[in-house]
Write a protein that holds these residues in place. Structure first.
Motif, PDB file in Angstrom:
ATOM      1  N   ILE A   6       0.575  -0.913  -0.077  1.00 33.50           N
ATOM      2  CA  ILE A   6       0.187   0.258   0.248  1.00 33.50           C
ATOM      3  C   ILE A   6       1.200   0.852   0.001  1.00 33.50           C
ATOM      4  CG2 ILE A   6      -1.820   1.302   1.238  1.00 33.50           C
ATOM      5  CD1 ILE A   6      -2.598  -1.501   2.585  1.00 33.50           C
ATOM      6  N   GLN A   7       2.387   1.233   0.417  1.00 37.99           N
ATOM      7  CA  GLN A   7       2.888   2.284   0.790  1.00 37.99           C
ATOM      8  C   GLN A   7       4.197   1.594   0.340  1.00 37.99           C
ATOM      9  OE1 GLN A   7       3.037   2.539   5.496  1.00 37.99           O
ATOM     10  NE2 GLN A   7       2.662   4.464   4.619  1.00 37.99           N
ATOM     11  N   ALA A   8       4.856   2.914  -0.440  1.00 34.70           N
ATOM     12  CA  ALA A   8       6.810   2.764  -0.425  1.00 34.70           C
ATOM     13  C   ALA A   8       7.324   3.122   0.760  1.00 34.70           C
ATOM     14  CB  ALA A   8       6.633   2.827  -1.735  1.00 34.70           C
ATOM     15  N   GLU A   9       6.993   4.191   1.542  1.00 30.52           N
ATOM     16  CA  GLU A   9       7.880   4.981   2.680  1.00 30.52           C
ATOM     17  C   GLU A   9       7.709   4.498   3.602  1.00 30.52           C
ATOM     18  OE1 GLU A   9      10.696   7.214   1.713  1.00 30.52           O
ATOM     19  OE2 GLU A   9       9.870   6.493  -0.322  1.00 30.52           O
ATOM     20  N   LYS A  10       9.134   4.137   4.980  1.00 27.50           N
ATOM     21  CA  LYS A  10       8.672   3.841   6.445  1.00 27.50           C
ATOM     22  C   LYS A  10       7.925   5.858   6.703  1.00 27.50           C
ATOM     23  CE  LYS A  10       9.832   1.502  10.175  1.00 27.50           C
ATOM     24  NZ  LYS A  10      11.243  -0.120  10.288  1.00 27.50           N
ATOM     25  N   GLU A  11       7.071   5.896   6.439  1.00 28.74           N
ATOM     26  CA  GLU A  11       5.999   6.753   7.613  1.00 28.74           C
ATOM     27  C   GLU A  11       4.811   6.383   7.595  1.00 28.74           C
ATOM     28  OE1 GLU A  11       6.959   9.951   4.274  1.00 28.74           O
ATOM     29  OE2 GLU A  11       4.594   9.313   2.874  1.00 28.74           O
ATOM     30  N   CYS A  12       4.146   8.075   8.287  1.00 24.39           N
ATOM     31  CA  CYS A  12       2.986   7.256   8.869  1.00 24.39           C
ATOM     32  C   CYS A  12       1.784   7.734   7.400  1.00 24.39           C
ATOM     33  CB  CYS A  12       2.188   8.417   9.282  1.00 24.39           C
ATOM     34  SG  CYS A  12       0.236   8.432   9.756  1.00 24.39           S
ATOM     35  N   TYR A  13       1.340   6.598   6.862  1.00 21.33           N
ATOM     36  CA  TYR A  13      -0.079   6.957   6.521  1.00 21.33           C
ATOM     37  C   TYR A  13      -0.730   7.608   5.889  1.00 21.33           C
ATOM     38  CZ  TYR A  13      -3.126   4.973   2.177  1.00 21.33           C
ATOM     39  OH  TYR A  13      -3.292   4.691   1.171  1.00 21.33           O
TER      40      TYR A  13
END
Ligand SMILES: [Zn+2]
Ligand SMILES: [Zn+2]
Length: 103
Positions: A6-13
């Protein structure tokens, strides 16, 4: 462990998607689909990183706000169907039993 689809970056979606803020500290992993389908979610990468406030605090968080939880499920289904190509919708319905994109 599968990576999130769902997301590529490790950050708060949520911080990113709704507030365009990059939050990378105090992240917690949230399985978008849980209960008996948690293993399916883990295997398929149906999870997002969330800051604690958006994960599990009363108010606007994945475990307290039904609308937010549904938005995450719809995003998970969309990513799943895009990633897995033809037949993915049928596979999703067979595994999850609910169509969050056409609810
Ligand atoms: Zn957040
Ligand atoms: Zn969670």
């Amino acid at each position: 462990m599968a990576k999130s689809i769902i997301q590529a970056e490790k950050e708060c979606y949520i911080c990113r998607r709704w507030y365009n803020v990059r939050t990378t500290s105090g992240l917690e992993e949230h399985h978008v689909i849980t209960g008996p389908l948690r293993a399916f979610a883990e295997r398929s990468g149906l999870k997002v990183w969330l800051c604690h406030r958006h994960h599990n605090e009363p108010g606007y968080s994945a475990h307290f706000d039904v609308g937010l939880a549904l938005a995450l499920k719809a995003a998970a289904q969309k990513s799943y169907e895009e990633k897995n190509g033809p037949g993915a919708h049928a596979a999703w319905m067979a595994a999850v039993g609910k169509d969050y994109l056409n609810a």
